[in-house]
Design an enzyme around this catalytic site. Structure first.
Site, PDB file in Angstrom:
ATOM      1  N   HIS A 231       0.817  -1.211   0.000  1.00 47.09           N
ATOM      2  CA  HIS A 231       0.000   0.000   0.000  1.00 47.09           C
ATOM      3  C   HIS A 231       0.853   1.265   0.000  1.00 47.09           C
ATOM      4  CE1 HIS A 231      -3.340   2.577   1.851  1.00 47.09           C
ATOM      5  NE2 HIS A 231      -3.916   2.028   0.806  1.00 47.09           N
ATOM      6  N   LYS A 233       3.323   4.432  -1.051  1.00 43.63           N
ATOM      7  CA  LYS A 233       3.402   5.404  -2.141  1.00 43.63           C
ATOM      8  C   LYS A 233       4.717   6.159  -1.977  1.00 43.63           C
ATOM      9  CE  LYS A 233      -1.261   4.910  -1.402  1.00 43.63           C
ATOM     10  NZ  LYS A 233      -1.869   4.251  -0.254  1.00 43.63           N
ATOM     11  N   ASP A 238      17.015  10.131  -8.144  1.00 40.99           N
ATOM     12  CA  ASP A 238      18.465  10.312  -8.032  1.00 40.99           C
ATOM     13  C   ASP A 238      18.974  10.178  -6.599  1.00 40.99           C
ATOM     14  OD1 ASP A 238      18.829  10.646 -10.743  1.00 40.99           O
ATOM     15  OD2 ASP A 238      18.733  12.834 -10.677  1.00 40.99           O
ATOM     16  N   HIS A 411      -8.729  11.664   1.713  1.00 43.85           N
ATOM     17  CA  HIS A 411      -7.954  10.426   1.648  1.00 43.85           C
ATOM     18  C   HIS A 411      -6.657  10.533   2.448  1.00 43.85           C
ATOM     19  CE1 HIS A 411      -5.537   7.282  -0.628  1.00 43.85           C
ATOM     20  NE2 HIS A 411      -6.665   6.636  -0.404  1.00 43.85           N
ATOM     21  N   LYS A 413      -3.860  10.554   5.328  1.00 41.52           N
ATOM     22  CA  LYS A 413      -3.570   9.672   6.460  1.00 41.52           C
ATOM     23  C   LYS A 413      -2.550  10.395   7.349  1.00 41.52           C
ATOM     24  CE  LYS A 413      -3.998   6.754   2.607  1.00 41.52           C
ATOM     25  NZ  LYS A 413      -5.353   6.349   2.691  1.00 41.52           N
ATOM     26  N   ASP A 418      -0.054  18.332  19.106  1.00 45.80           N
ATOM     27  CA  ASP A 418       0.309  19.662  19.600  1.00 45.80           C
ATOM     28  C   ASP A 418       0.820  20.478  18.410  1.00 45.80           C
ATOM     29  OD1 ASP A 418      -0.377  18.648  22.077  1.00 45.80           O
ATOM     30  OD2 ASP A 418       1.679  18.117  22.605  1.00 45.80           O
TER      31      ASP A 418
END
Length: 493
Positions: A231, A233, A238, A411, A413, A418
Site C-alpha cells: 500500500h 506510495k 536520483d 484520503h 492519512k 500539539d
C-alpha cells in the site's frame, strides 16, 4: 425446468453444503491452532465460517489465510538487516548531545525515536527540507518536474496505477528518461496496479524501463488473496528527492473524477538524508518482488545531500507490514497520542481501530486533550465506512470530537500532535494497515511542519460537519443496522 432446479438445490444441500462445512471446520482449526490470530479476529472468523458458511468460506479463501506468511516473506526478511550497525551507533548518540540538530526535540520524543529504532530500524535524519502537498495537481506537477530532471535513476513504488490521463503522463515522462539512459524502475502492487494492459507498458519497457509487481492478486491461480498488499506510495529521484504520502497514480487523485472531486490528500516532498531511508525501503521491496537482477546497495543510490542551514528537520521513515513482528505503524500512532499535551488531530478515510487505539484516544480525551478525527462524508468502501461510524460513536462519549469532510473526498492519512510532531504517509487508521498491508509513513519532529499541518486541518474544518451524539442518534434504523453488522465483521476488513 422447475424439477431440474429443485434437483440442483437438493444436490447442494446433500453434498456441497456438508463439504463446505467440513472445509470450514478445517479453516476454523487453522485459525485457532496454527495462525493464532487475535481473539477478536478469531471470534469474527469463527462466526463467519459457521453462521455464514458459504460467505465465510469465500472470504477466508480470498482474505483470511495467512499460514504461509513466514515462508512468503522469508526472502524479504533476509534483506532487512541492512541498517543494524547504523542504528546501534545512533542509539548511543541520541541522548548524548552528539546530534546538535535535536536540541529542539524533547527527551520524550527522543524516546519515541529510540522505540522506532529498536522496533523498526528507523534511522533518525536531521538535515531534511520538506514541502507539503494537499492537492494532487501540485504534487504531481512537482513529481513530474523531478522525473524530467532525473540524471541517474528513478524509483517509483505505488499501490494504485491507472491507465488514465495522469497515468499516461507519468509513464510518458518515465519512458523519455529511460530513452535518455536513466535507470527507471516502477514497482506496483499486484492488485492495485493490475489495471493497465500490457500495451500501456510497452513503450516504457521498449525504452529500457524496468517493471515489477508486488505479490500476486486474488486472481492468481496458486495463491488467490487480497491480503498483503503493498500500500506504499514512494518516489525517489536520483537518491536526492523523495515523495511519500497518500496519493496514488490516477485521475481521481487530481480531482478529475466528478464523483470524488475535489480530492483532499496529503503528501510530502523531502530533500535530505531521509530520502536514503525511502531508497532503502524501495530497494528491499523491489528485491523481494522483482524476478530480475537484484538492486545492490551501491553508492550511486545514496549520494547524500549538501549541508544546508535550511535543512534542519528531524525525521524518521517508518515502515510496517505482515513481515514485521511488531506493529511499528500502530505503535508510532499510539506513542504520538500518548505524548500529546494539548491536541491530537487525525485525518483518515478509514477508521477501524483496535482496542489499544480506542483506549489511547479515549484516555487522551478524558485527560483534557483536544482529540479530533476527520473522515469522509461518503463511502468508497461501504462496510469499512459504516464500521468506522460505530467506533466514532463510542469515542464521542469520552469527549473525542469527530467530523465528516463534506467538500469532496478526504484520503489523507495524518496525525498532528500539539505543534511538535506529525506523521504523513500511506497508513490508514484501521486493522488492515496495522496488520495486513505494507505501509510507510514519514514522522517529522518539527514545530513548523506541525503548525502548517494543524492550520490546514483547521481550514478543512470549515467544510466539515461535526458528528455529535444527537446526529448519530437521529440516523435511520437501517443505517444503524449497517453500522452494527459492519462493526461485527470489522476484524475481517
Amino acid at each position: 425446468m422447475i424439477i431440474i432446479f429443485a434437483d440442483l438445490i437438493e444436490f447442494a444441500n446433500d453434498f456441497i453444503v456438508p463439504i463446505i462445512y467440513f472445509i470450514n471446520m478445517l479453516f476454523a482449526l487453522t485459525v485457532v491452532f496454527i495462525e493464532r490470530k487475535s481473539p477478536t479476529a478469531t471470534t469474527a472468523w469463527l462466526m463467519a465460517l459457521f453462521l455464514l458458511p458459504v460467505i465465510g468460506f469465500i472470504l477466508y479463501l480470498f482474505v483470511g489465510q495467512s499460514f504461509h506468511r513466514d515462508r512468503m516473506f522469508r526472502v524479504k526478511k533476509e534483506y532487512d538487516e541492512a541498517m543494524t550497525n547504523l542504528i546501534e551507533s545512533q542509539k548511543k548518540d541520541l541522548f548524548s548531545h552528539q546530534i546538535p540538530q535535536l536540541h529542539t526535540v524533547s527527551d520524550a520524543y527522543k524516546r519515541m525515536m529510540l522505540m522506532l529504532m529498536e522496533s523498526n530500524r528507523a534511522i533518525v535524519t536531521t538535515d531534511n527540507a520538506v514541502r507539503i502537498f494537499t492537492d494532487g495537481n501540485d504534487k504531481f506537477a512537482a513529481l513530474l518536474e523531478a522525473i524530467r530532471k532525473a540524471e541517474d535513476h528513478i524509483h517509483l513504488e505505488y499501490y494504485i496505477l491507472k491507465d488514465d490521463e495522469i497515468g499516461r503522463e507519468v509513464f510518458s515522462a518515465l519512458t523519455e528518461r529511460a530513452k535518455a539512459g536513466v535507470t527507471v524502475r516502477f514497482l506496483g502492487d499486484g492488485l492495485g496496479a493490475a489495471g493497465p494492459k500490457r500495451s500501456f507498458f510497452a513503450p516504457y519497457l521498449e525504452a529500457g524501463g524496468e517493471l515489477a509487481f508486488f505479490f500476486p492478486s486474488l486472481l492468481h491461480i496458486r495463491h488467490p488473496r487480497i491480503n498483503y498488499r503493498n500500500h506504499r506510495k514512494i518516489a525517489v529521484i536520483d537518491g536526492k528527492i523523495g515523495f511519500i504520502g497518500g496519493f496514488n497514480i490516477g485521475d481521481d487523485y487530481l480531482s478529475r473524477v466528478p464523483e470524488w472531486a475535489p480530492w483532499r490528500d496529503t503528501a510530502v516532498m523531502v530533500e535530505g538524508h531521509a530520502v536514503s531511508s525511502m531508497q532503502i525501503r524501495f530497494i528491499l521491496d523491489w528485491n523481494y518482488a522483482s524476478k530480475g537482477e537484484l538492486i545492490e546497495f551501491s553508492p550511486r543510490y545514496f549520494p547524500g545531500s549538501n549541508d544546508s542551514a535550511e535543512r534542519l528537520l528531524p525525521m524518521q521513515v517508518v515502515s510496517g507490514g505482515p513481515d514485521t513482528y511488531w506493529n511499528p505503524i500502530k505503535e508510532s500512532y499510539l506513542k504520538l497520542i500518548s505524548l500529546a499535551t494539548e491536541s491530537v488531530y487525525i485525518q483518515t478515510p478509514y477508521f477501524i481501530p483496535d482496542e489499544s487505539i480506542m483506549d489511547a484516544l479515549r484516555m487522551a480525551a478524558l485527560s483534557g486533550i483536544d482529540v479530533r478525527i476527520m473522515m469522509p462524508s461518503k463511502p468508497d468502501h461501504f462496510f469499512v465506512y459504516w464500521a468506522g461510524y460505530s467506533y466514532i460513536a463510542q469515542l464521542l462519549d469520552a469527549g473525542v470530537r469527530a467530523y465528516t469532510y463534506d467538500h469532496g473526498f478526504i484520503h489523507a492519512k495524518t496525525i498532528v500532535v500539539d505543534e511538535a510532531a506529525a506523521s504523513v504517509g500511506s497508513a490508514n487508521w484501521d486493522v488492515r494497515s496495522f496488520r495486513l498491508n505494507f505501509e510507510t509513513n514519514a514522522i517529522m519532529y518539527d514545530h513548523q511542519i506541525a503548525m502548517v499541518l494543524k492550520e490546514k486541518y483547521r481550514l478543512d474544518l470549515d467544510v466539515c460537519t461535526e458528528l455529535t451524539p444527537e446526529r448519530l442518534a437521529a440516523l435511520p434504523w437501517m443505517i444503524k443496522l449497517k453500522q452494527s453488522v459492519s462493526r461485527l465483521f470489522s476484524p475481517l476488513l
